[in-house]
Design an enzyme around this catalytic site. Sequence first.
Site, PDB file in Angstrom:
ATOM      1  N   GLU A  86     -13.570  -7.317  13.649  1.00  0.00           N
ATOM      2  CA  GLU A  86     -13.152  -8.705  13.541  1.00  0.00           C
ATOM      3  C   GLU A  86     -11.661  -8.854  13.825  1.00  0.00           C
ATOM      4  O   GLU A  86     -10.843  -8.028  13.406  1.00  0.00           O
ATOM      5  CB  GLU A  86     -13.494  -9.248  12.144  1.00  0.00           C
ATOM      6  CG  GLU A  86     -14.996  -9.376  11.953  1.00  0.00           C
ATOM      7  CD  GLU A  86     -15.403  -9.918  10.600  1.00  0.00           C
ATOM      8  OE1 GLU A  86     -16.544 -10.425  10.499  1.00  0.00           O
ATOM      9  OE2 GLU A  86     -14.607  -9.844   9.643  1.00  0.00           O
ATOM     10  N   CYS A  93      -4.385 -11.412  13.929  1.00  0.00           N
ATOM     11  CA  CYS A  93      -4.597 -10.258  13.060  1.00  0.00           C
ATOM     12  C   CYS A  93      -5.550  -9.305  13.768  1.00  0.00           C
ATOM     13  O   CYS A  93      -6.692  -9.667  14.073  1.00  0.00           O
ATOM     14  CB  CYS A  93      -5.173 -10.730  11.727  1.00  0.00           C
ATOM     15  SG  CYS A  93      -5.418  -9.407  10.524  1.00  0.00           S
ATOM     16  N   CYS A 121     -13.032   1.420   7.460  1.00  0.00           N
ATOM     17  CA  CYS A 121     -11.820   2.074   6.963  1.00  0.00           C
ATOM     18  C   CYS A 121     -12.228   3.205   6.025  1.00  0.00           C
ATOM     19  O   CYS A 121     -13.160   3.048   5.231  1.00  0.00           O
ATOM     20  CB  CYS A 121     -10.918   1.082   6.228  1.00  0.00           C
ATOM     21  SG  CYS A 121      -9.328   1.782   5.714  1.00  0.00           S
ATOM     22  N   CYS A 164      -9.724   1.521  -0.491  1.00  0.00           N
ATOM     23  CA  CYS A 164      -9.065   0.650  -1.466  1.00  0.00           C
ATOM     24  C   CYS A 164     -10.137  -0.208  -2.123  1.00  0.00           C
ATOM     25  O   CYS A 164     -10.954  -0.828  -1.445  1.00  0.00           O
ATOM     26  CB  CYS A 164      -8.017  -0.224  -0.779  1.00  0.00           C
ATOM     27  SG  CYS A 164      -6.653   0.723  -0.057  1.00  0.00           S
ATOM     28  N   CYS A 211     -10.985  -4.160  -1.294  1.00  0.00           N
ATOM     29  CA  CYS A 211     -11.023  -4.553   0.117  1.00  0.00           C
ATOM     30  C   CYS A 211     -12.450  -4.528   0.649  1.00  0.00           C
ATOM     31  O   CYS A 211     -13.140  -3.506   0.566  1.00  0.00           O
ATOM     32  CB  CYS A 211     -10.139  -3.623   0.937  1.00  0.00           C
ATOM     33  SG  CYS A 211     -10.117  -4.010   2.699  1.00  0.00           S
ATOM     34  N   CYS A 268      -7.290 -12.421   3.899  1.00  0.00           N
ATOM     35  CA  CYS A 268      -6.861 -11.045   3.671  1.00  0.00           C
ATOM     36  C   CYS A 268      -7.848 -10.308   2.771  1.00  0.00           C
ATOM     37  O   CYS A 268      -8.221 -10.784   1.702  1.00  0.00           O
ATOM     38  CB  CYS A 268      -5.480 -11.055   3.027  1.00  0.00           C
ATOM     39  SG  CYS A 268      -4.828  -9.419   2.687  1.00  0.00           S
TER      40      CYS A 268
END
Length: 374
Positions: free
Chosen positions: A91, A104, A111, A115, A118, A346
Amino acid sequence: MSLNLLDYDAEKLAALMVQMGEKPFRAKQLLKWVHQRGAADFDVMSDIAKSFRQKLAEQACVAPPSMMAEQIAQDGTRKWLLDVGTGNGVEAVFIPEDDRGTLCVSSQVGCALDCTFCSTARQGFNRNLSTAEIVGQLWWANQRLSFDAARLGSAVNDDTRIVSNVVMMGMGEPLANYDNVVSAMKLMLDDNAYGLSRRRVTLSTSGMVPQLLKLREDCPVALAVSLHAPNDKIRDEIVPINKKYPLKELLNACNLYLEKAPRDFVTFEYVMLAGINDQPEHARQLVDLARSVSCKFNLIPFNPFPNSGYARSGREAIARFRDILSNAGYIVTVRKTRGDDIDAACGQLAGQVLDKTRRTEKLAETRPILFQQK
């Protein structure tokens, strides 16, 4: 197999020209056609000899990711799901503002850093994106936005930038895909390609210290650090890479990076998690922690996603936290939530990830107890 010219920054493209029996200056011509003018058809490259265009057509291509889906938020934020092959999608998000247009950009499919707050991390990890797939998000966004502007009657030319800023804050940890990210950023900065200033390209990292120090030498751009905690105990839990590169080591690296950075400060990003890191004592710890670094703070209200286990800090808690930092002399902003109605804010980017880590399966099997609001 065709060579994708989006994979080549200026240095690599000049070397490729020599390999193809051409003069190195051909690289500048191609950069302008491909990146400034968005050309994907070699036949339109009118100042390049027909014989060379034929050679290019036989050996090379311009192949950015293609769009799988598009969503437009009420505030004008646009999110694109882009096809990067083998069932994977990443994305990219465009955020329009009065004085700028920020894209962005993602650097990985998923990933691996895990974290806990997220959504991208929750999807697991498949692979690094290539240079073409990274800079191709900017190439694609420029074409799409220019087409839409022209359709609405707005003038778009070589001196008009719809995308004026790029933030490497999409899916993935940019420094975990170091070589491809640096090559893509060099294209973003190249005057023959996108011509963005180093101040207008920002890389956000969770704290991969060796790569950050290498970036200092290779391609210093504006720096944002995903801090999210005022001490090692909390950060170890919510940003696991902190166990490898704790806060003292990370802050020392930030100071070294600033010696060559285009901005004289680091932006510390801090997601506000109710009952986890948003208490007055946490703000006071943060004041003391950051005294050694020239920095600004960007407080980010947590953007919920299904089964996150977290809640967004209340307005009063965020205001109280902000005021403690501000009264201590720091510049503090509270990020305006953009695109949350299309999961483009975010921490919400998820894309389409064929997870090689089996993270989703493992979470379902173990059903771990996540942090909850106190």
